[in-house]
Design a protein around this motif. Structure first.
Motif, short mmCIF file in Angstrom:
data_model
loop_
_atom_site.label_atom_id
_atom_site.label_comp_id
_atom_site.label_asym_id
_atom_site.label_seq_id
_atom_site.Cartn_x
_atom_site.Cartn_y
_atom_site.Cartn_z
N ASP A 1 -8.87 -0.90 5.86
CA ASP A 1 -9.57 -0.98 7.14
C ASP A 1 -8.72 -1.65 8.21
O ASP A 1 -8.84 -1.29 9.39
N ASP B 1 -18.23 -12.22 10.79
CA ASP B 1 -18.41 -12.77 9.44
C ASP B 1 -18.19 -11.72 8.34
O ASP B 1 -19.04 -11.51 7.48
N VAL B 2 -17.08 -11.05 8.44
CA VAL B 2 -16.70 -10.08 7.42
C VAL B 2 -15.25 -10.34 7.03
O VAL B 2 -14.52 -11.06 7.73
N MET B 3 -14.82 -9.78 5.90
CA MET B 3 -13.40 -9.82 5.55
C MET B 3 -12.95 -8.39 5.27
O MET B 3 -13.44 -7.75 4.33
N LEU B 4 -12.08 -7.89 6.11
CA LEU B 4 -11.67 -6.49 6.01
C LEU B 4 -10.64 -6.31 4.90
O LEU B 4 -9.77 -7.17 4.71
N ASP B 5 -10.73 -5.19 4.20
CA ASP B 5 -9.65 -4.90 3.25
C ASP B 5 -8.51 -4.21 3.98
O ASP B 5 -8.64 -3.81 5.14
N THR B 6 -7.38 -4.07 3.29
CA THR B 6 -6.17 -3.59 3.97
C THR B 6 -6.34 -2.19 4.53
O THR B 6 -5.86 -1.88 5.62
N ARG C 1 -3.82 -7.28 1.14
CA ARG C 1 -5.18 -7.40 0.64
C ARG C 1 -5.50 -6.13 -0.14
O ARG C 1 -5.25 -5.03 0.32
N PHE D 1 -1.75 -9.48 5.64
CA PHE D 1 -2.72 -8.47 6.05
C PHE D 1 -2.52 -7.15 5.31
O PHE D 1 -3.47 -6.43 5.06
N LEU D 2 -1.27 -6.83 4.97
CA LEU D 2 -0.99 -5.56 4.29
C LEU D 2 -1.04 -5.69 2.77
O LEU D 2 -0.75 -4.74 2.06
N GLN E 1 0.80 -1.25 0.00
CA GLN E 1 0.00 0.00 0.00
C GLN E 1 0.83 1.28 0.00
O GLN E 1 0.26 2.37 -0.03
N ILE F 1 -7.70 -8.97 14.26
CA ILE F 1 -8.39 -8.81 12.97
C ILE F 1 -9.03 -10.14 12.56
O ILE F 1 -10.21 -10.19 12.16
N ALA F 2 -8.26 -11.21 12.69
CA ALA F 2 -8.78 -12.53 12.32
C ALA F 2 -9.99 -12.89 13.17
O ALA F 2 -10.99 -13.45 12.67
N VAL G 1 -8.48 -6.00 -2.51
CA VAL G 1 -9.84 -5.93 -3.03
C VAL G 1 -10.82 -5.81 -1.88
O VAL G 1 -10.72 -6.53 -0.89
N LYS G 2 -11.74 -4.88 -2.01
CA LYS G 2 -12.76 -4.75 -0.98
C LYS G 2 -13.69 -5.95 -1.04
O LYS G 2 -14.19 -6.30 -2.09
N ASN G 3 -13.85 -6.59 0.10
CA ASN G 3 -14.68 -7.79 0.17
C ASN G 3 -15.77 -7.64 1.22
O ASN G 3 -15.60 -6.94 2.20
N LYS G 4 -16.82 -8.32 1.01
CA LYS G 4 -17.85 -8.43 2.04
C LYS G 4 -18.41 -9.83 1.95
O LYS G 4 -18.75 -10.31 0.88
N ARG G 5 -18.45 -10.48 3.09
CA ARG G 5 -18.87 -11.87 3.10
C ARG G 5 -20.19 -11.97 3.84
O ARG G 5 -20.45 -11.22 4.77
N GLU H 1 -13.04 -10.77 12.18
CA GLU H 1 -13.57 -11.26 10.90
C GLU H 1 -14.40 -12.52 11.12
O GLU H 1 -15.46 -12.71 10.52
N ASN H 2 -13.90 -13.38 12.00
CA ASN H 2 -14.59 -14.63 12.27
C ASN H 2 -15.91 -14.39 13.02
O ASN H 2 -16.97 -14.90 12.63
N TYR I 1 -19.18 -2.62 7.07
CA TYR I 1 -19.32 -3.87 6.33
C TYR I 1 -20.71 -4.47 6.46
O TYR I 1 -21.17 -5.18 5.58
#
Lengths: 191, 82
Positions: free
Chosen positions: B58, B51-56, A184, A181-182, A10, B43-44, A186-190, B47-48, B75
């Protein structure tokens, strides 16, 4: 002469130029950065320019200003420890970093410039190790280096200075998760 | 379990701290327990749990408990911490 721009995690490392000197001097003279330096006097404008004119053509030390999202946040550098060697030839480099932008001093982003720079040196140069000399009172830097995989190999000056060494293997093993972690992008949403 | 409780549990377990320390003002690197390694564990865990996956961006911005709440709500706007 450093003309190499390095990008990763980044951040972008931009070779320093004359136009960056005022900002670098401002950061360098801030009390929290100054107290961590071995030479901790206040730098005048003339001293800054003398320093820049000395290092700008150097092959044995390269300096970058760190850009994140289009703003400058700090500075990083490498110096060859082998006598007469350029940074690309020296098997060992000494690295330096400071974050000048307050918002990112206590932030995981502070690892990004170092990761980008070390990756570049290990991949593109003949770098085998990094060395760091740190004031024993600078616990933040010691802790930071340990997270990168540095190990203390000796103390100097009656214990007031630590010499730390980082091998490629220790670096790789210590920074896997940080890099993930540094990196990533793509913005994701699960869910 | 309420989201606020989930958040506090994620912080206490990831950082190894007491629940009363988990206030909005708690900030990265201001206590020895919240260092870079713990930050990644945190962070992990967030996320767990949520139930989200953060981008860098964030992951970088998540530098306090207050920021964690704002980012998680970004999110999933159904997450509330009242």
């Amino acid at each position: 002469m450093n003309t190499t721009t390095v990008t990763g995690y980044q951040v972008t490392l931009v070779p320093i130029t004359l136009e960056h000197q005022a900002l670098l001097r401002q950061w360098r003279n801030s009390p929290d950065i100054k107290q961590c330096m071995f030479s901790n006097g206040t730098i005048s404008e003339a001293q800054q320019l003398t320093w820049f004119n000395r290092i700008k053509g150097c092959e044995n030390e390269w300096h970058w200003i760190v850009s994140y999202k289009g703003a400058f946040i700090g500075s990083t550098n490498i110096k060859a420890t082998a006598e007469g060697a350029s940074v690309s030839e020296s098997p060992e480099l000494e690295a330096g970093l400071y974050i000048g932008e307050g918002r990112y001093k206590n932030n995981i982003l502070a690892f990004a410039p170092t990761l980008a720079m070390y990756d570049y040196c290990f991949e593109q140069f003949q770098t085998q190790n990094f060395k760091a000399r740190v004031k024993a009172t600078n616990s933040a830097a010691i802790h930071y280096n340990q997270k990168l995989g540095y190990k203390t190999i000796r103390t100097e000056e009656q214990g007031s200075v630590l010499e730390m060494l980082l091998t490629f293997n220790d670096y790789q093993n210590s920074t896997k998760m940080l890099k993930q972690f540094l990196s990533r992008s793509v913005k994701n949403k699960r869910g | 379990m309420e989201n606020k409780e989930k958040l506090i549990k994620a912080f206490t377990e990831s950082l190894g701290i007491e629940p009363q320390l988990v206030t909005d003002e708690l900030t990265y690197n201001t206590i020895p327990q919240w260092d870079s390694t713990a930050h990644m564990v945190l962070i992990a865990e967030l996320e767990n749990v949520f139930d989200v996956m953060l981008d860098t961006d964030d992951i970088i911005d998540l530098s306090s408990v207050a920021q964690a709440k704002i980012i998680l709500q970004k999110y999933d706007d159904s997450i509330e911490f009242a």
